[in-house]
Design a protein around this motif. Structure first.
Motif, PDB file in Angstrom:
ATOM      1  N   ALA A 155       1.013  -1.256   0.081  1.00  0.00           N
ATOM      2  CA  ALA A 155       0.061   0.083   0.031  1.00  0.00           C
ATOM      3  C   ALA A 155       0.884   1.427  -0.067  1.00  0.00           C
ATOM      4  O   ALA A 155       0.755   2.188  -0.755  1.00  0.00           O
ATOM      5  CB  ALA A 155      -1.032  -0.169   1.187  1.00  0.00           C
ATOM      6  N   ALA A 156       1.844   1.181   0.967  1.00  0.00           N
ATOM      7  CA  ALA A 156       2.598   2.457   0.832  1.00  0.00           C
ATOM      8  C   ALA A 156       3.470   2.632  -0.238  1.00  0.00           C
ATOM      9  O   ALA A 156       3.661   3.810  -0.757  1.00  0.00           O
ATOM     10  CB  ALA A 156       3.973   2.273   1.910  1.00  0.00           C
ATOM     11  N   VAL A 157       3.972   1.535  -1.149  1.00  0.00           N
ATOM     12  CA  VAL A 157       4.565   1.796  -2.507  1.00  0.00           C
ATOM     13  C   VAL A 157       3.795   2.381  -3.249  1.00  0.00           C
ATOM     14  O   VAL A 157       4.082   3.202  -4.131  1.00  0.00           O
ATOM     15  CB  VAL A 157       5.094   0.437  -2.884  1.00  0.00           C
ATOM     16  N   LEU A 158       2.606   1.740  -3.375  1.00  0.00           N
ATOM     17  CA  LEU A 158       1.565   2.316  -4.475  1.00  0.00           C
ATOM     18  C   LEU A 158       1.222   3.679  -4.308  1.00  0.00           C
ATOM     19  O   LEU A 158       0.897   4.512  -5.311  1.00  0.00           O
ATOM     20  CB  LEU A 158       0.202   1.223  -4.380  1.00  0.00           C
ATOM     21  N   LEU A 159       1.018   4.127  -2.938  1.00  0.00           N
ATOM     22  CA  LEU A 159       0.615   5.474  -2.691  1.00  0.00           C
ATOM     23  C   LEU A 159       1.730   6.464  -2.988  1.00  0.00           C
ATOM     24  O   LEU A 159       1.526   7.360  -3.680  1.00  0.00           O
ATOM     25  CB  LEU A 159       0.382   5.606  -1.270  1.00  0.00           C
ATOM     26  N   LEU A 160       3.025   5.928  -2.671  1.00  0.00           N
ATOM     27  CA  LEU A 160       4.330   6.926  -3.043  1.00  0.00           C
ATOM     28  C   LEU A 160       4.100   7.161  -4.641  1.00  0.00           C
ATOM     29  O   LEU A 160       4.594   7.986  -5.278  1.00  0.00           O
ATOM     30  CB  LEU A 160       5.215   6.271  -2.507  1.00  0.00           C
ATOM     31  N   ALA A 161       4.110   5.862  -5.249  1.00  0.00           N
ATOM     32  CA  ALA A 161       4.248   5.859  -6.730  1.00  0.00           C
ATOM     33  C   ALA A 161       3.175   6.896  -7.538  1.00  0.00           C
ATOM     34  O   ALA A 161       3.518   7.504  -8.371  1.00  0.00           O
ATOM     35  CB  ALA A 161       4.296   4.581  -7.211  1.00  0.00           C
ATOM     36  N   ALA A 162       1.872   6.872  -6.881  1.00  0.00           N
ATOM     37  CA  ALA A 162       1.142   7.660  -7.328  1.00  0.00           C
ATOM     38  C   ALA A 162       1.273   9.031  -7.104  1.00  0.00           C
ATOM     39  O   ALA A 162       1.274  10.121  -8.245  1.00  0.00           O
ATOM     40  CB  ALA A 162      -0.300   7.252  -6.598  1.00  0.00           C
ATOM     41  N   PHE A 163       1.800   9.517  -5.978  1.00  0.00           N
ATOM     42  CA  PHE A 163       2.024  10.790  -5.720  1.00  0.00           C
ATOM     43  C   PHE A 163       3.243  11.171  -6.572  1.00  0.00           C
ATOM     44  O   PHE A 163       3.571  12.446  -7.126  1.00  0.00           O
ATOM     45  CB  PHE A 163       2.447  11.158  -4.282  1.00  0.00           C
ATOM     46  N   GLY A 164       4.270  10.561  -6.699  1.00  0.00           N
ATOM     47  CA  GLY A 164       5.699  10.420  -7.441  1.00  0.00           C
ATOM     48  C   GLY A 164       5.253  10.837  -9.115  1.00  0.00           C
ATOM     49  O   GLY A 164       5.874  11.871  -9.526  1.00  0.00           O
ATOM     50  N   SER A 165       4.156  10.097  -9.510  1.00  0.00           N
ATOM     51  CA  SER A 165       3.993  10.208 -10.851  1.00  0.00           C
ATOM     52  C   SER A 165       3.337  11.698 -11.074  1.00  0.00           C
ATOM     53  O   SER A 165       3.654  12.309 -12.046  1.00  0.00           O
ATOM     54  CB  SER A 165       2.971   9.112 -11.213  1.00  0.00           C
ATOM     55  N   ASN A 166       2.273  12.193 -10.259  1.00  0.00           N
ATOM     56  CA  ASN A 166       1.696  13.353 -10.286  1.00  0.00           C
ATOM     57  C   ASN A 166       2.755  14.659  -9.975  1.00  0.00           C
ATOM     58  O   ASN A 166       2.277  15.687 -10.762  1.00  0.00           O
ATOM     59  CB  ASN A 166       0.335  13.356  -9.465  1.00  0.00           C
ATOM     60  N   THR A 167       3.742  14.309  -9.304  1.00  0.00           N
ATOM     61  CA  THR A 167       4.571  15.610  -9.140  1.00  0.00           C
ATOM     62  C   THR A 167       5.531  15.974 -10.175  1.00  0.00           C
ATOM     63  O   THR A 167       5.649  16.977 -10.711  1.00  0.00           O
ATOM     64  CB  THR A 167       5.755  14.942  -7.861  1.00  0.00           C
ATOM     65  N   VAL A 168       5.682  14.970 -11.281  1.00  0.00           N
ATOM     66  CA  VAL A 168       6.237  15.264 -12.287  1.00  0.00           C
ATOM     67  C   VAL A 168       5.467  16.018 -13.426  1.00  0.00           C
ATOM     68  O   VAL A 168       5.854  16.976 -14.017  1.00  0.00           O
ATOM     69  CB  VAL A 168       6.845  13.937 -13.290  1.00  0.00           C
TER      70      VAL A 168
END
Length: 434
Positions: free
Chosen positions: A124-137
């Motif tokens: 869950a933590a990996v998925l959440l961080l990945a979604a935030f990271g993708s949108n940060t770009v």
């Protein structure tokens, strides 16, 4: 600032990602448990219900393309205060909805691979961080990532369906309605939220090259993709698994086992992660832009307004969402708050947003047209669903009051002194002449 705009492919991928969710991995079994093979009619009915909701928001987005999304529609229809309340409902529900969605994906992966609670939380933590990271770009990356992931997901679902179809048996359709025809309604209520998400992507309407032209096309393409995936998967599950479907904890895994054998668990885990990430990626893209628009309109601190223009990346708004999501996670872990309560709290706000958007459509869209009547029917149905939120309705009420209170406070601070009010003037003493 980026000049990137969403095209048909990326737009459709983002829209599909907002509608699809990890629930598709378990809901075919729950619906079959409620209504048997007749649950297929519930799938079809909800797909048809999506049409007026989707077309209403597409028509409004084409007329009023803005990062405020539904809040902008409500502002045009009912005024600025109402729009602030609606914006708060979506923006502040996201920090509860995103972690809950990530946790559901983590649970499915953990269950499929035989892991425990620590595996669930890690995934869950990996998925959440990945979604935030993708949108940060920015949308240039997140849109392309979404296009790739939705394409891969569609391929995997088609593999599951096509490899299992040779095992389909027509006799699995009988008895068609073992629990009576009324049970179809119960199945539909279980499936309802699998078709939600149209309100989330209204915040991206201003990101399209030509919203008036592109939004209707993207909406139609999304409805076709969702229809093929949902109905194809549901029909295959019924025809292949038969009575076993109603008692399956992971029906998609069973379906894949019939067609691919030992690779089923790994493929199902990958699909669970794709579904979860796709949903969060789409919702975060919309919510972060909504936050910037709310700050622009005076409902959030002005420092968050950077990124409200089309093509910009609202990193400050996204950062606030990340902090709030982390706080929700910490609160849930420390207090032992159940996943169901977190999801119901978020759902009550998301449903309220949809009802408000449809109500705005009734006022703004051309009266008597097909899309107007669709908004009327959808608003009545969604309003009835909202009532069943029970005590969780207090959350959108509290957020609405907070939005109106904040706007009033900031307006009073910025207001000039009333005309005619005496203004104190300090005059420095003049030294005596020598």
């Amino acid at each position: 600032m980026s000049d990137h705009r969403i095209g048909l492919g990326q737009g459709t991928a983002i829209y599909v990602g907002a509608i699809l969710g990890a629930g598709i991995l378990a809901l075919p079994a729950l619906a079959a448990q409620a209504a048997g093979p007749a649950s297929l009619l519930a799938w079809l009915a909800l797909l048809l219900f999506c049409v007026p909701v989707a077309t209403s928001f597409a028509a409004l987005g084409g007329r009023y393309p803005d990062s405020g999304g539904v809040a902008t529609f409500v502002s045009k229809a009912f005024g600025k205060r109402a729009s602030g309340a609606v914006g708060y409902w979506f923006y502040f529900a996201l920090p509860a909805g995103a972690p809950a969605t990530a946790y559901v994906g983590g649970q499915y992966v953990s269950h499929t691979l035989g892991g425990g609670e620590h595996v669930t939380l890690l995934v869950a933590a990996v998925l959440l961080l990945a979604a935030f990271g993708s949108n940060t770009v920015g949308l240039k990356l997140s849109g392309r990532v979404q296009l790739f992931l939705v394409g891969l997901l569609a391929v995997l679902l088609l593999i599951a369906v096509l490899t299992a179809l040779p095992h389909a048996r027509a006799h699995n359709l009988t008895p068609f309605a073992p629990h009576g025809w009324a049970a179809i309604g119960q199945a539909a209520s279980l499936l309802f939220f699998t078709f939600a998400g149209w309100e989330a992507v209204t915040h991206l309407s201003g990101e399209f090259r030509d919203p008036g032209r592109d939004l209707p096309r993207v909406t139609v393409l999304t409805l076709v993709v969702i229809g093929v995936l949902y109905l194809g998967l549901a029909l295959t599950c019924v025809l292949v698994l038969g009575p076993q479907l109603a008692h399956a904890n992971a029906p998609l895994t069973l379906l894949l086992q019939r067609g691919t054998g030992s690779a089923a668990s790994a493929v199902t885990a990958v699909m669970a992660m794709l579904l979860t990430f796709g949903t969060m990626n789409s919702y975060l893209a919309g919510a972060s832009r909504l936050g910037a628009a709310l700050a622009r309109d005076g409902f959030l601190p002005s420092v968050l307004a950077k990124g409200h223009r089309a093509g910009e990346v609202p990193r400050r708004s996204l950062s606030l969402l990340f902090v709030l999501s982390a706080l929700v996670c910490a609160f849930a872990l420390l207090t032992g708050t159940g996943l169901g309560h977190v999801m119901l709290a978020a759902s009550s706000c998301f449903i309220a947003v949809t009802v408000a958007g449809l109500a705005a459509g009734i006022k703004l869209l051309p009266r008597g047209t097909a899309v107007w009547w669709g908004a009327v029917v959808a608003a009545v149905v969604m309003g009835a669903v909202l009532v069943f939120s029970g005590w969780f309705l207090l959350l959108p009420l509290a957020l609405g009051a907070l939005a109106i209170g904040w706007a009033g406070w900031t307006a009073r601070r910025a207001a000039p002194a009333p005309v005619g009010e005496p203004v104190a003037v300090v005059v420095a003493p003049v030294p005596p002449a020598e």
